[in-house]
Design a protein around this motif. Structure first.
Motif, PDB file in Angstrom:
ATOM      1  N   ALA A  51       0.846  -1.202   0.000  1.00  0.00           N
ATOM      2  CA  ALA A  51       0.000   0.000   0.000  1.00  0.00           C
ATOM      3  C   ALA A  51       0.880   1.250   0.000  1.00  0.00           C
ATOM      4  N   LEU A  52       1.953   1.224   0.798  1.00  0.00           N
ATOM      5  CA  LEU A  52       2.891   2.352   0.822  1.00  0.00           C
ATOM      6  C   LEU A  52       3.559   2.522  -0.538  1.00  0.00           C
ATOM      7  N   VAL A  53       3.976   1.415  -1.139  1.00  0.00           N
ATOM      8  CA  VAL A  53       4.612   1.468  -2.466  1.00  0.00           C
ATOM      9  C   VAL A  53       3.651   2.079  -3.477  1.00  0.00           C
ATOM     10  N   GLY A  54       2.378   1.697  -3.413  1.00  0.00           N
ATOM     11  CA  GLY A  54       1.380   2.249  -4.325  1.00  0.00           C
ATOM     12  C   GLY A  54       1.212   3.752  -4.155  1.00  0.00           C
ATOM     13  N   GLU A  55       1.219   4.208  -2.909  1.00  0.00           N
ATOM     14  CA  GLU A  55       1.100   5.651  -2.645  1.00  0.00           C
ATOM     15  C   GLU A  55       2.323   6.406  -3.174  1.00  0.00           C
ATOM     16  N   ILE A  56       3.494   5.829  -3.004  1.00  0.00           N
ATOM     17  CA  ILE A  56       4.721   6.467  -3.515  1.00  0.00           C
ATOM     18  C   ILE A  56       4.659   6.563  -5.036  1.00  0.00           C
ATOM     19  N   ARG A  57       4.234   5.489  -5.689  1.00  0.00           N
ATOM     20  CA  ARG A  57       4.142   5.490  -7.155  1.00  0.00           C
ATOM     21  C   ARG A  57       3.200   6.587  -7.629  1.00  0.00           C
ATOM     22  N   ILE A  58       2.063   6.717  -6.974  1.00  0.00           N
ATOM     23  CA  ILE A  58       1.083   7.749  -7.351  1.00  0.00           C
ATOM     24  C   ILE A  58       1.687   9.144  -7.179  1.00  0.00           C
ATOM     25  N   ALA A  59       2.406   9.345  -6.086  1.00  0.00           N
ATOM     26  CA  ALA A  59       2.983  10.665  -5.797  1.00  0.00           C
ATOM     27  C   ALA A  59       4.070  11.044  -6.804  1.00  0.00           C
ATOM     28  N   LEU A  60       4.779  10.070  -7.341  1.00  0.00           N
ATOM     29  CA  LEU A  60       5.875  10.377  -8.267  1.00  0.00           C
ATOM     30  C   LEU A  60       5.369  10.861  -9.627  1.00  0.00           C
ATOM     31  N   LYS A  61       4.218  10.375 -10.094  1.00  0.00           N
ATOM     32  CA  LYS A  61       3.552  10.847 -11.315  1.00  0.00           C
ATOM     33  C   LYS A  61       4.477  10.957 -12.530  1.00  0.00           C
ATOM     34  N   ASN A  62       5.453  10.130 -12.650  1.00  0.00           N
ATOM     35  CA  ASN A  62       6.363  10.258 -13.793  1.00  0.00           C
ATOM     36  C   ASN A  62       6.539   8.948 -14.556  1.00  0.00           C
ATOM     37  N   GLY A  63       5.541   8.119 -14.521  1.00  0.00           N
ATOM     38  CA  GLY A  63       5.638   6.860 -15.246  1.00  0.00           C
ATOM     39  C   GLY A  63       6.370   5.767 -14.489  1.00  0.00           C
ATOM     40  N   THR A  64       6.739   6.052 -13.247  1.00  0.00           N
ATOM     41  CA  THR A  64       7.409   5.055 -12.424  1.00  0.00           C
ATOM     42  C   THR A  64       6.414   3.957 -12.064  1.00  0.00           C
ATOM     43  N   THR A  65       6.837   2.726 -12.158  1.00  0.00           N
ATOM     44  CA  THR A  65       5.963   1.601 -11.824  1.00  0.00           C
ATOM     45  C   THR A  65       6.134   1.217 -10.355  1.00  0.00           C
ATOM     46  N   GLU A  66       5.186   0.440  -9.848  1.00  0.00           N
ATOM     47  CA  GLU A  66       5.318  -0.068  -8.482  1.00  0.00           C
ATOM     48  C   GLU A  66       6.570  -0.922  -8.358  1.00  0.00           C
ATOM     49  N   SER A  67       6.897  -1.649  -9.414  1.00  0.00           N
ATOM     50  CA  SER A  67       8.112  -2.464  -9.395  1.00  0.00           C
ATOM     51  C   SER A  67       9.357  -1.587  -9.247  1.00  0.00           C
ATOM     52  N   ASP A  68       9.377  -0.455  -9.954  1.00  0.00           N
ATOM     53  CA  ASP A  68      10.509   0.475  -9.835  1.00  0.00           C
ATOM     54  C   ASP A  68      10.645   0.995  -8.403  1.00  0.00           C
ATOM     55  N   VAL A  69       9.514   1.359  -7.803  1.00  0.00           N
ATOM     56  CA  VAL A  69       9.519   1.871  -6.427  1.00  0.00           C
ATOM     57  C   VAL A  69      10.003   0.773  -5.479  1.00  0.00           C
ATOM     58  N   TYR A  70       9.466  -0.430  -5.659  1.00  0.00           N
ATOM     59  CA  TYR A  70       9.844  -1.574  -4.820  1.00  0.00           C
ATOM     60  C   TYR A  70      11.351  -1.827  -4.879  1.00  0.00           C
ATOM     61  N   LEU A  71      11.892  -1.874  -6.083  1.00  0.00           N
ATOM     62  CA  LEU A  71      13.327  -2.149  -6.227  1.00  0.00           C
ATOM     63  C   LEU A  71      14.171  -1.033  -5.621  1.00  0.00           C
ATOM     64  N   SER A  72      13.720   0.204  -5.740  1.00  0.00           N
ATOM     65  CA  SER A  72      14.438   1.323  -5.152  1.00  0.00           C
ATOM     66  C   SER A  72      14.453   1.227  -3.622  1.00  0.00           C
TER      67      SER A  72
END
Length: 170
Positions: A51-72
């Motif tokens: 859920a946190l990863v999903g919120e981060i992805r939404i906040a980035l708004k630059n085409g970043t995927t949940e997978s990208d956020v997770y790996l970071s």
């Protein structure tokens, strides 16, 4: 002959059960170890983290995927280990770890004097292989990333209560 050597007093019925279970292995040299139980991460930890990863992805708004956020988050806050493997065996690390970074070559010398060229690998295991305590470290990292982006998360008190439910020692 099977010997059970223990500093812990075991009832005879347990000793007999163990003897029965390992009797088929009596003709082989084997090592058996017992380790302290480590709690696996819980389903609620997994859900909260994603859920946190999903919120981060939404906040980035630059085409970043949940997978990208997770790996970071995994790279920045996750559990990593170093290992060395010959180049033709790196696939072994890639089959076990979520992220494998090749950090260059080195030469190892065996006790017999033979040299072996290996690749130095920094490896991160994925969330699915985490214990409850390790998952909390990753969740803490995701919460930190949320704070950096101005995303509201649960209060420190709520997070402390969740950690208690997850069986994590504070």
């Amino acid at each position: 002959m099977i010997y059970i050597k223990s500093k812990i007093k075991l009832p005879d019925y347990i000793k007999e059960t163990v003897r029965t279970l390992i009797a088929p292995l009596a003709d082989y040299d084997i090592d058996i170890s017992i380790q302290k139980h480590r709690e696996e991460k819980t389903d609620s930890q997994r859900k909260y983290f994603w859920a946190l990863v999903g919120e981060i992805r939404i906040a980035l708004k630059n085409g970043t995927t949940e997978s990208d956020v997770y790996l970071s988050i995994l790279r920045d806050y996750g559990v990593s280990e170093w290992t060395a493997l010959p180049k033709d065996q790196i696939y072994i690390a890639k089959s076990y770890y979520r992220i494998v970074d090749d950090r260059g070559s080195s030469v190892l010398r065996t006790p017999s004097g033979k040299t072996l060229e290996v690749r130095q690998l920094k490896c991160w295991k994925g969330l699915s292989a985490y214990t409850a305590e390790e998952a909390c470290m990753l969740i803490d990292g995701a919460i930190e990333e949320c704070k950096n982006l101005g995303i509201q998360t649960d209060t420190p008190e709520e997070i402390r209560k969740m950690k208690e439910v997850w069986g994590v020692k504070l």
